[in-house]
Design an enzyme around this catalytic site. Structure first.
Site, mmCIF file in Angstrom:
data_model
loop_
_atom_site.group_PDB
_atom_site.id
_atom_site.type_symbol
_atom_site.label_atom_id
_atom_site.label_comp_id
_atom_site.label_asym_id
_atom_site.label_seq_id
_atom_site.Cartn_x
_atom_site.Cartn_y
_atom_site.Cartn_z
ATOM 1 C CB ILE A 105 -15.518 11.874 13.388
ATOM 2 C CG1 ILE A 105 -15.930 13.351 13.341
ATOM 3 C CG2 ILE A 105 -16.746 11.005 13.589
ATOM 4 C CD1 ILE A 105 -16.896 13.672 12.166
ATOM 5 C CB SER A 106 -13.568 14.611 18.184
ATOM 6 O OG SER A 106 -12.241 14.255 17.900
ATOM 7 C CD GLN A 107 -18.636 14.602 23.554
ATOM 8 O OE1 GLN A 107 -17.497 14.763 24.003
ATOM 9 N NE2 GLN A 107 -19.704 14.500 24.304
#
Ligand code: SAM
Length: 235
Positions: free
Chosen positions: A84-86
């Site tokens: 899950i992206s930053q």
């Protein structure tokens, strides 16, 4: 009625009533800090993006054993070797799409479904494509749990887009590819924006492509490091 008033109305209609409330007590402080330090502190200014990131609980998209880290300033593992992206990257790429609420948007790389949920509250309808069936199934279930019903999750090679639903006003690729996939540029509406991390596997830059009446305009943004975009027009 001016554009701004209209935007606010459509924002309230989309963002607030369509999401189910979840238990947030143990995450409240970390979530507020994420908004203040990671987003406002780094220059995210789109009020709708900020409101939606205050509304969508990131911890619901994070695997249970990692949940304490949900609002950390980092990507997190979600299984299948993916992330899950930053939060800052989610906010920045969402802001770069310049959504007002009436758009049809394509996401390539559903992953956990967090970015898709954000898009679901920022736009009218979203198609999100994931190549791992297990991730797609889980993301769809999480979106349903939150009551977000305007996101269709598909299992496919997203580098080829979704020609049956094109053209799109916004396209966002959340994996890094060697170039912007031509199929995606072809599926961009006139006036539309496409955001894609482009560059070698070790590190990329965020690229924004705009389709205008006169042709394609490409701008290069900040450095980033995404998991690879695998597919016919990827790696
Ligand atoms: N947007 C996601 C989120 O909010 O959790 C994060 C996505 S993760 C950084 C990138 C995702 O892109 C991975 O789940 C990966 O399986 C997927 N992916 C890579 N190549 C793809 C392709 N050609 N089509 C669809 N999904 C792809």
């Amino acid at each position: 009625m001016g554009d701004r008033a209209h935007d606010n109305e459509s924002h309230e209609y989309h963002a607030v009533p369509t999401i189910r409330r979840m238990s947030t007590e143990s995450h409240r402080q970390a979530w507020q800090d994420m908004i203040a330090r990671q987003l406002l502190g780094r220059g995210i200014r789109d009020k709708r993006v900020l409101d939606v990131m205050r509304t969508v609980p990131r911890h619901v998209f994070v695997p249970a054993h990692m949940r304490a880290k949900s609002y950390d300033d980092a990507p997190l593992a979600i299984g299948e070797g993916q992330t899950i992206s930053q939060p800052y990257m989610v906010a920045l790429m969402s802001e770069m799409l310049e959504l007002k609420g009436s758009e049809r948007v394509l996401e390539v790389g559903t992953g956990s479904g967090y970015q898709a949920a954000i898009l679901g509250l920022l736009a009218r309808e979203v198609v999100s494509i994931e190549r791992h069936e297990s991730l797609a199934r889980k993301a769809q279930a999480t979106l349903k749990l939150l009551g977000i019903m305007n996101v269709e999750v598909r299992v496919d090679d997203g580098t080829l887009g979704a020609p049956d639903r094109a053209p799109f006003d916004g396209i966002i690729v959340t994996a890094g590819g060697p170039h912007v996939p031509d199929s995606l540029v072809d599926q961009l509406a006139v006036g539309g924006r496409l955001i894609c991390p482009v560059g070698p596997r070790e590190g990329q830059r965020i690229v924004r492509v705009r389709r205008t009446e006169q042709g394609i305009i490409e701008e290069e943004g900040i450095r980033c490091a995404f998991v690879p975009l695998i597919g016919e027009e990827g790696w």
